[in-house]
Motif scaffolding. Structure first.
Motif, PDB file in Angstrom:
ATOM      1  N   ALA A 222     -32.318   9.162 132.858  1.00  0.00           N
ATOM      2  CA  ALA A 222     -32.189   7.712 132.945  1.00  0.00           C
ATOM      3  C   ALA A 222     -32.164   7.248 134.399  1.00  0.00           C
ATOM      4  O   ALA A 222     -32.831   6.274 134.767  1.00  0.00           O
ATOM      5  N   ALA A 223     -31.410   7.956 135.247  1.00  0.00           N
ATOM      6  CA  ALA A 223     -31.292   7.560 136.650  1.00  0.00           C
ATOM      7  C   ALA A 223     -32.605   7.760 137.399  1.00  0.00           C
ATOM      8  O   ALA A 223     -32.983   6.945 138.246  1.00  0.00           O
ATOM      9  N   ALA A 224     -33.316   8.864 137.110  1.00  0.00           N
ATOM     10  CA  ALA A 224     -34.592   9.132 137.785  1.00  0.00           C
ATOM     11  C   ALA A 224     -35.619   8.052 137.462  1.00  0.00           C
ATOM     12  O   ALA A 224     -36.379   7.613 138.333  1.00  0.00           O
ATOM     13  N   VAL A 225     -35.632   7.599 136.210  1.00  0.00           N
ATOM     14  CA  VAL A 225     -36.550   6.523 135.819  1.00  0.00           C
ATOM     15  C   VAL A 225     -36.105   5.207 136.441  1.00  0.00           C
ATOM     16  O   VAL A 225     -36.921   4.456 136.997  1.00  0.00           O
ATOM     17  N   GLN A 226     -34.797   4.926 136.379  1.00  0.00           N
ATOM     18  CA  GLN A 226     -34.271   3.677 136.919  1.00  0.00           C
ATOM     19  C   GLN A 226     -34.582   3.533 138.406  1.00  0.00           C
ATOM     20  O   GLN A 226     -34.897   2.436 138.881  1.00  0.00           O
ATOM     21  N   ALA A 227     -34.516   4.641 139.141  1.00  0.00           N
ATOM     22  CA  ALA A 227     -34.764   4.611 140.587  1.00  0.00           C
ATOM     23  C   ALA A 227     -36.192   4.189 140.920  1.00  0.00           C
ATOM     24  O   ALA A 227     -36.462   3.713 142.025  1.00  0.00           O
TER      25      ALA A 227
END
Length: 294
Positions: A222-227
């Motif tokens: 989720a964080a990798a996509v959000q970034a």
């Protein structure tokens, strides 16, 4: 440089950034171990605190809103064992922890770092490619495409469509929810022009999570996509046509001027201390007096 070493991890501060390294103790969560070392720039911090208990305490970092894609994607739902911005401190190291807190707070004051939100991510997020298996599927991300694959526990109608590939350009949002009580969690991607309220169990754009050990690792995806998505602050920024800027009252302006003068004085004291003009005790007393006035 200020540094505190504990079984839970090591935090070091060089004046410009904090380096957070997870420990190797068996009680350190899988998420923190996989996330690895974090370098947090001073400008991303809103504050730091130490909570003391009888046997152990906890150092906590508070980041500015919008600074970290991991915190944004998880929406404050990371529990204490998985939160990389907390460190368990043994009671016999409280003195070191207090010194560490003072060093970071002084740097925030001297650099006049605001505590408000930011309009760009100041941390890069997890590196890619990465792949995580948990719940009813596997989520992989290579920086451009998201790949969702299902396992034998996936609901039949959802699995019948087969593996799913989503282009990053088609993603408008991502969210991670942990399982809580009798409610399952999920990792869900919002696809442009295809909004849905389908439960994660049936949603082909979501992985359902059941509260097992590897569930928190989905937060990394989720964080990798959000970034790599547009920062939410920029997308939401609006400027009403008829809006008028508010002028500060004389009393507010005066208070701000006094605050700026105290910050300048604190910076001057720091320079005198580094130059050897002020002793450690003299600097500590003068600094304490200024902080009380602030």
């Amino acid at each position: 440089m200020a540094e505190i070493i504990q079984k839970d991890g090591t935090w070091a501060f060089d004046g410009d950034a904090l380096r957070l390294t997870p420990g190797r103790d068996k009680n350190v969560s899988l998420l923190r171990k996989e996330l690895g070392e974090l370098n947090v720039p001073l400008g991303a911090l809103a504050g730091i605190s130490l909570e003391q208990g009888k046997k152990s305490g906890r150092l906590r970092l508070r980041l500015r809103d919008g600074a970290d894609p991991l915190l944004h994607a998880t929406g404050g739902r990371l529990t204490e064992p998985h939160d990389p911005y907390q460190l368990i401190v043994e009671s016999d190291r409280y003195g070191v922890a207090e010194y560490f807190v003072d060093e970071v707070r002084n740097a925030l004051l001297l650099d006049q770092v605001p505590a408000g939100p930011v309009d760009a991510y100041l941390l890069p997020g997890p590196s890619v490619p990465l792949s995580v298996s948990a719940g009813d599927g596997t989520a992989g991300f290579d920086g451009e495409r998201i790949r969702l694959e299902w396992n034998w526990k996936t609901e039949d109608a959802k699995a019948a469509a087969g593996a799913r590939t989503l282009a990053l350009a088609d993603i408008t949002g991502v969210e991670w929810h942990p399982a809580a009580g009798l409610e399952n969690g999920h990792l869900r991607f919002t696809v442009r022009h295809a909004p849905t309220k389908t439960p994660p169990k049936y949603d082909p754009n979501a992985v359902e999570l059941w509260g097992f050990k590897k569930d928190p690792l989905m937060a990394l995806v989720a964080a990798a996509v959000q970034a790599r998505l547009p920062h939410p602050a920029r997308a939401a920024a609006t400027h009403p046509v008829n809006a008028r800027p508010e002028l500060p009252s004389p009393s507010v302006a005066s208070a701000e001027d006094d605050h700026d003068a105290l910050l300048r004085r604190l910076r001057e004291l720091g320079e005198l201390h580094r130059a050897g003009v002020l002793t450690d005790d003299e600097f500590a007393l003068a600094k304490q007096a200024i902080l009380k006035r602030m």
